[in-house]
Write an enzyme that holds these catalytic residues in place. Structure first.
Site, PDB file in Angstrom:
ATOM      1  N   HIS A  48       0.865  -1.186   0.000  1.00 20.38           N
ATOM      2  CA  HIS A  48       0.000   0.000   0.000  1.00 20.38           C
ATOM      3  C   HIS A  48       0.900   1.233   0.000  1.00 20.38           C
ATOM      4  CE1 HIS A  48       0.718   0.702   4.281  1.00 20.38           C
ATOM      5  NE2 HIS A  48       0.217  -0.483   4.605  1.00 20.38           N
ATOM      6  N   HIS A  51       4.006   1.573   2.397  1.00 22.28           N
ATOM      7  CA  HIS A  51       5.269   0.912   2.012  1.00 22.28           C
ATOM      8  C   HIS A  51       5.983   1.722   0.934  1.00 22.28           C
ATOM      9  CE1 HIS A  51       2.499  -2.438   3.221  1.00 22.28           C
ATOM     10  NE2 HIS A  51       3.481  -2.595   4.083  1.00 22.28           N
ATOM     11  N   CYS A 156       2.315  -9.890  19.250  1.00 24.53           N
ATOM     12  CA  CYS A 156       1.440  -9.385  18.186  1.00 24.53           C
ATOM     13  C   CYS A 156       1.882 -10.010  16.874  1.00 24.53           C
ATOM     14  CB  CYS A 156       1.515  -7.865  18.088  1.00 24.53           C
ATOM     15  SG  CYS A 156       0.675  -7.260  16.600  1.00 24.53           S
ATOM     16  N   CYS A 159       2.774  -7.416  14.018  1.00 24.30           N
ATOM     17  CA  CYS A 159       4.156  -6.887  13.990  1.00 24.30           C
ATOM     18  C   CYS A 159       5.176  -7.975  14.240  1.00 24.30           C
ATOM     19  CB  CYS A 159       4.432  -5.720  14.915  1.00 24.30           C
ATOM     20  SG  CYS A 159       3.407  -5.212  16.224  1.00 24.30           S
ATOM     21  N   CYS A 173      -2.483  -4.615  20.659  1.00 28.33           N
ATOM     22  CA  CYS A 173      -1.120  -4.215  20.281  1.00 28.33           C
ATOM     23  C   CYS A 173      -1.053  -2.690  20.202  1.00 28.33           C
ATOM     24  CB  CYS A 173      -0.787  -4.828  18.925  1.00 28.33           C
ATOM     25  SG  CYS A 173       0.572  -4.013  18.073  1.00 28.33           S
ATOM     26  N   HIS A 176      -0.753  -1.871  16.178  1.00 32.45           N
ATOM     27  CA  HIS A 176      -1.843  -2.252  15.266  1.00 32.45           C
ATOM     28  C   HIS A 176      -3.238  -2.116  15.864  1.00 32.45           C
ATOM     29  CE1 HIS A 176       1.600  -4.139  13.238  1.00 32.45           C
ATOM     30  NE2 HIS A 176       0.908  -3.844  12.160  1.00 32.45           N
ATOM     31  N   LYS A 324      -2.351   4.924  11.832  1.00 32.18           N
ATOM     32  CA  LYS A 324      -1.424   4.395  10.838  1.00 32.18           C
ATOM     33  C   LYS A 324      -2.195   3.640   9.757  1.00 32.18           C
ATOM     34  CE  LYS A 324       2.281   1.040  10.320  1.00 32.18           C
ATOM     35  NZ  LYS A 324       2.401  -0.388  10.525  1.00 32.18           N
ATOM     36  N   LYS A 327      -2.426  -2.608   6.364  1.00 31.99           N
ATOM     37  CA  LYS A 327      -3.155  -3.733   5.785  1.00 31.99           C
ATOM     38  C   LYS A 327      -4.005  -4.392   6.863  1.00 31.99           C
ATOM     39  CE  LYS A 327       0.913  -5.286   4.448  1.00 31.99           C
ATOM     40  NZ  LYS A 327       2.088  -5.871   3.782  1.00 31.99           N
TER      41      LYS A 327
HETATM   42  O1  ME8 Z   1       7.648  -4.521   9.343  1.00 33.83           O
HETATM   43  N1  ME8 Z   1       3.104   4.929   6.943  1.00 33.83           N
HETATM   44  O2  ME8 Z   1       7.289  -5.230   7.198  1.00 33.83           O
HETATM   45  P1  ME8 Z   1       5.947  -4.477   6.809  1.00 33.83           P
HETATM   46  C1  ME8 Z   1       4.407   4.957   6.633  1.00 33.83           C
HETATM   47  N2  ME8 Z   1       8.961  -7.179   7.493  1.00 33.83           N
HETATM   48  N3  ME8 Z   1       5.138   3.858   6.387  1.00 33.83           N
HETATM   49  C2  ME8 Z   1       4.520   2.686   6.451  1.00 33.83           C
HETATM   50  C3  ME8 Z   1       3.147   2.570   6.760  1.00 33.83           C
HETATM   51  C4  ME8 Z   1       2.428   3.774   7.015  1.00 33.83           C
HETATM   52  N4  ME8 Z   1       1.140   3.795   7.287  1.00 33.83           N
HETATM   53  N5  ME8 Z   1       2.812   1.273   6.749  1.00 33.83           N
HETATM   54  C5  ME8 Z   1       3.937   0.583   6.424  1.00 33.83           C
HETATM   55  C6  ME8 Z   1       7.917  -5.227   8.396  1.00 33.83           C
HETATM   56  N6  ME8 Z   1       4.967   1.433   6.244  1.00 33.83           N
HETATM   57  C7  ME8 Z   1       9.089  -6.157   8.444  1.00 33.83           C
HETATM   58  C8  ME8 Z   1      10.364  -5.354   8.198  1.00 33.83           C
HETATM   59  S1  ME8 Z   1      13.011  -5.148   7.971  1.00 33.83           S
HETATM   60  C9  ME8 Z   1      14.309  -6.105   8.363  1.00 33.83           C
HETATM   61  C10 ME8 Z   1      11.627  -6.142   8.281  1.00 33.83           C
HETATM   62  C11 ME8 Z   1       6.332   1.086   5.865  1.00 33.83           C
HETATM   63  O3  ME8 Z   1       5.505  -5.085   5.527  1.00 33.83           O
HETATM   64  C12 ME8 Z   1       7.323   1.533   6.920  1.00 33.83           C
HETATM   65  O4  ME8 Z   1       8.614   1.608   6.352  1.00 33.83           O
HETATM   66  O5  ME8 Z   1       5.007  -4.444   7.941  1.00 33.83           O
HETATM   67  C13 ME8 Z   1       7.272   0.366   7.871  1.00 33.83           C
HETATM   68  O6  ME8 Z   1       8.414   0.341   8.707  1.00 33.83           O
HETATM   69  C14 ME8 Z   1       7.248  -0.791   6.902  1.00 33.83           C
HETATM   70  O7  ME8 Z   1       6.426  -0.324   5.810  1.00 33.83           O
HETATM   71  C15 ME8 Z   1       6.668  -2.051   7.508  1.00 33.83           C
HETATM   72  O8  ME8 Z   1       6.465  -3.006   6.493  1.00 33.83           O
END
Ligand code: ME8
Length: 542
Positions: A48, A51, A156, A159, A173, A176, A324, A327
């Site tokens: 989304h 990301h 959670c 996360c 959480c 979330h 926030k 998904k």
């Molecule tokens: O946490 N606003 O993956 P993830 C801004 N796999 N950035 C956002 C956001 C939002 N509303 N939502 C997501 C993970 N992000 C782990 C990471 S790294 C070794 C492992 C962005 O798919 C932001 O960068 O949940 C957040 O940290 C990341 O997506 C989380 O992606």
């Protein structure tokens, strides 16, 4: 060369090292690459705009550093293990690997549409990742950094994180706001608590290790309050990297995932490449995963005897209804929807320019549309089309030879230099909005310059002096546009190519900054090609 030996105490246990022997900013002699990373995203679902927010910002930085002539390695990828992905796969009736294989192309196609120039895309199910991850786990176990214990507490799945009971409000959480589960498992633990003093020392002696400063303070307070050892294996499901000495356990997904930053650049497989690239200059992340990157990750690296990343930058959230966008909460907006309407440049410009990187910002379609029309369609787009229209009608589409510069041209040249300096400063401060505002002010200054010089009046004056002045004005405006095509290329690569094509220049400037910005570099005699509007005005949809 890395110096792991220097980090070990006589017992071979890192946590028994005397403090401050540890070289906090261990610089490798052979590092020659600016290395930056995005998080690797979970493949439980498709991307989304949250990301994409991180990935676009990181791409902007990567492109800027390439433009400076630096060797850059820009890494992104997918986090494919863990309970969350296993549950998504089960819901789709697929094996986790098959599910990940199905979802990964959905991520790559978004990155392609957004012009994300990653140099590598790592998937944590790849052998180049899992093999070194197992080796490092074994090393930590052998050296006494890992022990078997029992975990009991809240978890959670969204996360994939353990929490202290005190952090859970009404069973939800804190990130979330979805129910946590209570876990009770025999797990292997990483002695995270043993690194508490050295972590504190890290934040204190290297204050920009975590940025922005508010995040550093948050991390410091968290670590000062006392660290628990980290459960680093799970037994209640099997989708993960097997713990090599006890395959009934799979590795806790975060311990696996964080290591992507080293395995992708040769850790455990290509030492020479690893030393050229690691440590990362920037890990760009969202603030939701700050603790993992600013606490767990440096502690793991300390235990492994490896240099630490130079900076962890945690930006804020894109919010919907004050929360926030996620998904999990079904508030994720697909990048495709906005890309269809705004194109990659309009998309990238908005997310880089609006809001403050580091702070939360509400997503607003209206603000995005207004920004597009004001900055891109009006200021930049009009500048290009009016200038090239005049070069076409007054000089048959050939960039004229300028006459002597007056104060107005000197001033315009200065504005261009200020725009370049503002871009540098903005990138340095991880302030893309400031960087782009500085560049856009050159477009505005050029529009003002044209308004004041009034070439349409000069064109009506048949005197040779007026003709010469007209040539100077249109040359200077066209040169300013050339500079804008370079300065905007990290933020809007496709628009930069389109503008350059209209200027009769190669799509990409291959000379580094500042050479590419020598004022007057545009060759008189160049044939311009007045094309379609670079940024057609947009009306609000439905
Ligand atoms: O946490 N606003 O993956 P993830 C801004 N796999 N950035 C956002 C956001 C939002 N509303 N939502 C997501 C993970 N992000 C782990 C990471 S790294 C070794 C492992 C962005 O798919 C932001 O960068 O949940 C957040 O940290 C990341 O997506 C989380 O992606």
């Amino acid at each position: 060369m890395f110096l792991p030996g220097a980090l070990r105490g006589a017992s071979g246990r890192y946590y028994s090292c005397p403090p401050l022997v540890y070289p906090l900013q261990l610089d490798t002699m052979s590092k020659d690459t600016f290395y930056l990373t995005t998080p690797i995203y979970y493949v439980n679902d498709v991307p989304h705009i949250g990301h994409a927010y991180t990935t676009v910002a990181a791409d902007f930085l990567a492109r800027y550093h390439r433009l400076r002539g630096e060797r850059v390695h820009f890494l992104t990828g997918t986090d494919e293990h863990g309970e969350k992905v296993a549950l998504a796969a089960a819901a789709a009736g697929l094996e986790p690997q098959a599910w990940a294989d199905h979802v990964v192309p959905r991520w790559k196609e978004v990155w392609e549409r957004l012009e994300i120039s990653y140099d590598d895309f790592i998937r944590t199910t790849e052998e180049r990742h899992t093999a070194p991850v197992q080796k490092l786990a074994q090393q930590l176990y052998d050296q006494g950094d890992v022990y078997l214990g029992e975990y009991e507490g809240p978890y959670c799945v969204a996360c994939e994180s353990f929490y202290q009971p005190s952090e859970i409000v009404d069973g939800l959480c804190p990130i979330h706001e979805t129910p946590v589960v209570m876990l009770k498992e025999h797990n292997y633990f990483f002695r995270l608590s043993a690194y508490q003093d050295r972590l504190i020392e890290l934040y204190e002696t290297q204050p920009d290790f975590v940025a922005p400063e508010s995040r550093r303070n948050e991390v410091l307070a968290f670590v000062r309050a006392g660290l628990q050892d980290l459960s680093m294996s799970r037994t209640s499901f099997g989708w993960g990297v097997p713990i090599p000495w006890d395959p009934a356990h799979v590795m806790y997904v975060w311990v696996d995932a964080l290591q992507n930053y080293i395995t992708a650049v040769g850790f455990g497989s290509d030492q020479e490449r690893f030393e050229r690239t690691w440590p990362a200059d920037y890990h760009i992340i969202g603030k939701d995963i700050l603790r993992q990157h600013a606490v767990i990750w440096p502690a793991l690296l300390m235990a492994a005897g490896l240099p630490l990343p130079r900076h962890v930058f945690a930006h804020g959230y894109l919010t919907v209804g004050g929360k926030k966008m996620s998904k999990t909460n079904l508030t994720g907006i697909s990048p495709h929807t906005l890309l269809d309407e705004f194109g990659s440049d309009g998309y990238r410009y908005h997310f880089l320019r609006d809001g403050t990187f580091g702070q939360d910002g509400a997503f607003s379609y209206e603000a995005m549309l207004a920004r597009y029309n004001a900055d891109l369609a009006n200021d930049l787009g009009n500048l290009v089309s009016r200038t090239l229209a005049m070069v076409t009608s007054y000089f048959d589409g050939v960039v004229p030879v300028p006459g002597e510069a007056t104060e107005a041209e000197v001033l315009l040249g200065q504005k261009a230099a200020e725009a370049a300096a503002g871009l540098d400063r903005g990138v340095e401060a991880l302030d893309p909005a400031g960087a782009l505002e500085a560049v856009m002010s050159l477009a505005r200054a050029t529009n003002l310059y044209i308004n004041e010089a009034a070439p349409w009046k000069l064109a009506k004056d048949p005197s040779p002096e007026a003709r010469q002045r007209l040539a100077t004005v249109l040359y200077s405006a066209t040169e300013a546009i050339r500079q804008l095509s370079v300065l905007f290329s990290p933020a809007m690569p496709a628009a930069s190519r389109r503008i350059r094509a209209q200027l009769g220049l190669p799509g990409v400037e291959t000379r580094p900054l500042p050479v590419a910005l020598a004022w007057g570099d545009l060759a008189a005699g160049t044939k311009v090609e007045r094309g379609e509007a670079v940024f057609p005005r947009l009306e609000a949809q439905g």
